[in-house]
Design a protein around this motif. Structure first.
Motif, PDB file in Angstrom:
ATOM      1  N   THR B   7       0.839  -1.203   0.000  1.00 27.19           N
ATOM      2  CA  THR B   7       0.000   0.000   0.000  1.00 27.19           C
ATOM      3  C   THR B   7       0.873   1.252   0.000  1.00 27.19           C
ATOM      4  O   THR B   7       0.632   2.189  -0.756  1.00 27.19           O
ATOM      5  CB  THR B   7      -0.916  -0.005   1.245  1.00 27.19           C
ATOM      6  OG1 THR B   7      -1.658  -1.224   1.241  1.00 27.19           O
ATOM      7  CG2 THR B   7      -1.879   1.160   1.216  1.00 27.19           C
ATOM      8  N   ILE B   8       1.879   1.241   0.848  1.00 24.78           N
ATOM      9  CA  ILE B   8       2.782   2.392   0.920  1.00 24.78           C
ATOM     10  C   ILE B   8       3.442   2.630  -0.436  1.00 24.78           C
ATOM     11  O   ILE B   8       3.569   3.770  -0.887  1.00 24.78           O
ATOM     12  CB  ILE B   8       3.866   2.147   1.999  1.00 24.78           C
ATOM     13  CG1 ILE B   8       3.240   2.040   3.382  1.00 24.78           C
ATOM     14  CG2 ILE B   8       4.914   3.262   1.980  1.00 24.78           C
ATOM     15  CD1 ILE B   8       2.569   3.285   3.871  1.00 24.78           C
ATOM     16  N   LEU B  11       1.386   4.630  -2.621  1.00 23.84           N
ATOM     17  CA  LEU B  11       1.059   5.984  -2.157  1.00 23.84           C
ATOM     18  C   LEU B  11       2.274   6.908  -2.095  1.00 23.84           C
ATOM     19  O   LEU B  11       2.138   8.130  -2.021  1.00 23.84           O
ATOM     20  CB  LEU B  11       0.416   5.926  -0.763  1.00 23.84           C
ATOM     21  CG  LEU B  11      -0.863   5.085  -0.634  1.00 23.84           C
ATOM     22  CD1 LEU B  11      -1.346   5.086   0.818  1.00 23.84           C
ATOM     23  CD2 LEU B  11      -1.966   5.610  -1.551  1.00 23.84           C
ATOM     24  N   LEU B 405       3.346  10.799   1.471  1.00 22.13           N
ATOM     25  CA  LEU B 405       2.356   9.775   1.108  1.00 22.13           C
ATOM     26  C   LEU B 405       1.088  10.427   0.584  1.00 22.13           C
ATOM     27  O   LEU B 405       0.549  11.350   1.210  1.00 22.13           O
ATOM     28  CB  LEU B 405       1.993   8.920   2.334  1.00 22.13           C
ATOM     29  CG  LEU B 405       3.041   7.962   2.869  1.00 22.13           C
ATOM     30  CD1 LEU B 405       2.479   7.205   4.073  1.00 22.13           C
ATOM     31  CD2 LEU B 405       3.505   6.983   1.807  1.00 22.13           C
ATOM     32  N   LYS B 407      -3.007  10.307  -0.362  1.00 21.80           N
ATOM     33  CA  LYS B 407      -4.205   9.792   0.313  1.00 21.80           C
ATOM     34  C   LYS B 407      -4.563   8.422  -0.249  1.00 21.80           C
ATOM     35  O   LYS B 407      -4.361   8.163  -1.426  1.00 21.80           O
ATOM     36  CB  LYS B 407      -5.332  10.797   0.069  1.00 21.80           C
ATOM     37  CG  LYS B 407      -6.646  10.489   0.723  1.00 21.80           C
ATOM     38  CD  LYS B 407      -7.557  11.713   0.734  1.00 21.80           C
ATOM     39  CE  LYS B 407      -8.022  12.104  -0.672  1.00 21.80           C
ATOM     40  NZ  LYS B 407      -9.082  13.145  -0.615  1.00 21.80           N
ATOM     41  N   TYR B 408      -5.088   7.565   0.612  1.00 22.59           N
ATOM     42  CA  TYR B 408      -5.532   6.240   0.182  1.00 22.59           C
ATOM     43  C   TYR B 408      -7.013   6.289  -0.172  1.00 22.59           C
ATOM     44  O   TYR B 408      -7.861   6.516   0.694  1.00 22.59           O
ATOM     45  CB  TYR B 408      -5.296   5.217   1.297  1.00 22.59           C
ATOM     46  CG  TYR B 408      -5.821   3.840   0.974  1.00 22.59           C
ATOM     47  CD1 TYR B 408      -5.173   3.034   0.051  1.00 22.59           C
ATOM     48  CD2 TYR B 408      -6.981   3.353   1.568  1.00 22.59           C
ATOM     49  CE1 TYR B 408      -5.662   1.780  -0.267  1.00 22.59           C
ATOM     50  CE2 TYR B 408      -7.471   2.101   1.259  1.00 22.59           C
ATOM     51  CZ  TYR B 408      -6.807   1.325   0.340  1.00 22.59           C
ATOM     52  OH  TYR B 408      -7.290   0.078   0.032  1.00 22.59           O
ATOM     53  N   GLY B 409      -7.334   6.097  -1.432  1.00 28.29           N
ATOM     54  CA  GLY B 409      -8.741   6.089  -1.853  1.00 28.29           C
ATOM     55  C   GLY B 409      -9.319   7.495  -1.910  1.00 28.29           C
ATOM     56  O   GLY B 409      -8.708   8.455  -1.432  1.00 28.29           O
ATOM     57  N   ALA B 410     -10.496   7.571  -2.514  1.00 27.99           N
ATOM     58  CA  ALA B 410     -11.098   8.902  -2.708  1.00 27.99           C
ATOM     59  C   ALA B 410     -11.966   9.282  -1.506  1.00 27.99           C
ATOM     60  O   ALA B 410     -12.307   8.443  -0.706  1.00 27.99           O
ATOM     61  CB  ALA B 410     -11.931   8.917  -3.973  1.00 27.99           C
TER      62      ALA B 410
END
Lengths: 410, 410
Positions: B7-8, B11, B405, B407-410
């Motif tokens: 995930t990182i 991002l 980093l 943002k993860y997802g909207a």
């Protein structure tokens, strides 16, 4: 793969107790100066303070250490769905955000209106950010020009400004795949890209997308600014267990903004009608009161704590927190068996955007221990008995505090 | 399976901000008596105290509850690689520790010199802990006797005392497997064991190992004490994502001891030259200063906090902590956007060895909340806002605090 949600599903039992989950969007903050007060700490909140003194406090991390959650993943985590596992694509999120339901085999695509120059070169990926009215006017033109493509029904929706959504309906035929490349080059000075399918099931979708782009440019050829479309983010309907199946809860959503209603609808909550403009807090309380007897779980969303943070306006965020505080007695008057106050992510005014910082969590039920935290603030929450937890721990804790979970094992 | 690292990676974005991760090896301690001070608490550390007052504190557990980390897993965890998933075998760790690079298909083996009696019975598994000079003399003998085995190149290296490393090179032929049983019986009074392959790819390796043992005993037959070899721990080159790919960071290692340089090199950091003997703190600061503009991540290693703990010397460990404290202002003068003070494990003098206790963590950035911890000590860290976390949470937190980093997802 098995996760906590599967275990909860096996243990959940329906009871008469009621859970109220209040989500103060983006409520977590930062001090403007080292060791200063956050927005929550700076706010005058007598009602929240009194509640905190009788509650359990802690913190939650919605996605993971250091990860800044978008609103989608943040809410999914609050609802108990691991946001690293349950992915809602941009297209589907946009579709649910405007209240469009996706069926099996349908594909939703997120679009931008763009300005194209000579040789189709992208000059502005957002077409000068048209007004919502202009957006609606363009969408009307496109609907007339592209009602279907070779028999596949095409739906086109205004989102806002330069954003729109297209839904291609499988219409009983083969499911459309959503695994294809973007049209949006994410740069100016180059042409839009041609969508390429990444698997067989997505070939038809790629053909539809490329045909749409061409027909849209023809339909918009007399426009000076909004004369092209770019696509980015294709999604089919996300598959995950419904809230009802996961928790045996009859659940209702009380929110004003499309995105939050869409997310709640996606997990199977009933979306209640809220009267009033914008955040419409009074309308939300009314909706809660009117439907109190009909549901056993309420998701109650407050938006402006986030918007003011996004605006970088510390004082305004403090005010919105105080506004919620003034409203709180009306929620407590309904005597929920369990009430939680929480956020879907932090939005510190200092950063003027979402952030990775944990969000303070408050839970009041009849089954709490003595707790040293005295206010619903970030630093008081550190003293709380709930500790620092993953967002997906919240639903199990609420279910347990509502005595809605059977024992695990003999 | 997907982990936080994946995930990182999605991002991470490169920025100009700089991260300084200071690893005080084995810094966590224990009080000598119940409720007494640990080494950190007993030390006089005005600079660390001042830093702590402006920082976020917490604790990290490098591998898991109750697990005492070796230096390899401890560091991998700090670097964001789950040490239960990313395994560096003993052989590879020894090889990188002495600066030997492994290629695809090569196998590194960790060896002990041993004393064998009549009928090859192991009398001493460490051959009386020979000096490094004696070790080197034996290695020279073995090199002459075993330059290759049936055409497979064999490299032999001194590690220290009774420890040495053998590398068998695939040399363009079939890759050598590393799945075979030990020669070291881990007991005296019995013979060395014969290595057995556990898969087809390791049969040749087993043959090489058994031949090496035999030829080494022949070559050393006139030695009285160092006359046998035992093998334990075979490894091929570890495969995991490089630091650069995982974080989009240009990273540098500032360390003196081979093992730490080897680990950093294994994850793809540049290893900077440090002038000076042993821990060479001044040389390390100089290296940091000289290279400050060239990198955006620095791993800065301090060894003696561990060595003194290993010696069981409480006072000496306190002194080494104070020595680092005196140096700290020079690090802060470089104005890192994010500085972390942490350890790769605890080494309480009371135990005179690594321990399972969590390690205090300090992070200072511009984006911290009010924090109740006032010193970088084990008990003050309990009051910190970061809580008790996994070691692999550290890198995401540092990345987030450096605003590196998305943002993860909207």
């Amino acid at each position: 793969m098995s996760d906590l949600l599967d275990t909860i599903r096996d243990l959940a039992k329906p009871t008469d107790s009621k859970i109220l989950m209040v989500v103060l969007d983006g409520v977590g903050g930062l001090p403007l100066e080292t060791n200063g007060d956050t927005e929550l700490a700076a706010a005058t909140t007598p009602n929240l303070d009194a509640l905190a003194a009788q509650s359990q406090l802690g913190q939650i991390e919605l996605v993971g250490a250091g990860i800044t959650p978008g609103s989608g993943p943040g809410h999914l985590s609050l609802f108990g769905y691991d946001p690293l596992k349950y992915i809602v694509g941009r297209g589907a999120l946009s579709a649910v955000g405007i209240g469009v339901k996706l069926g099996a085999g349908d594909v939703a695509v997120r679009g931008n209106f763009a300005t194209l120059g000579a040789d189709r070169i992208v000059q502005d990926r957002r077409a000068g950010r048209p007004s919502d009215e202009k957006n609606a006017e363009i969408v009307t033109k496109l609907k007339a020009a592209i009602p279907d493509i070779d028999g596949t029904p095409v739906e086109i929706y205004t989102e806002s400004e330069h954003r729109f959504v297209v839904v291609f309906r499988a219409n009983g035929g083969s499911p459309l795949g959503a695994n294809l490349s973007d049209v949006d080059p994410q740069a100016t000075g180059v042409q839009p890209m041609t969508a390429q399918a990444h698997d067989d099931a997505s070939q038809k979708t790629a053909d539809l997308v490329n045909a749409f782009v061409q027909r849209a440019e023809t339909a918009l050829k007399d426009e000076t600014q909004v004369n092209g479309v770019l696509f980015r983010g294709y999604s089919d309907v996300p598959h995950f267990p419904s809230f009802d199946a996961a928790y045996q809860l009859k659940a209702a959503c009380i929110a004003s903004y499309p995105m939050y209603k869409g997310l709640a609808s996606l997990v199977g909550m009933d979306v209640l009608t809220v009267e009033g403009e914008e955040d419409a807090l009074d309308g939300k309380v009314q909706a809660l009161r009117d439907n109190w007897s009909k549901y056993d779980f309420f998701y109650f969303h407050v938006k402006k704590t986030d918007s003011t943070g996004e605006d970088g306006d510390f004082k305004a965020k403090v005010k919105k927190i105080e506004l919620f505080d003034a409203l709180l007695p009306q929620l407590l008057a309904l005597n929920p068996d369990v009430i939680a106050i929480v956020g879907d992510h932090s939005t510190p005014s200092k950063l003027a955007t979402h952030s990775w910082h944990p969000v303070p969590l408050l839970i009041r039920s009849n089954y709490g221990r003595k707790d040293l935290a005295q206010r619903y603030t970030e630093d008081e929450a550190l003293k709380g008995s709930l500790g620092l937890r993953k967002g997906t721990d919240l639903m199990p804790l609420l279910m347990a505090n509502a005595l809605k979970l059977n024992k695990y094992g003999a």
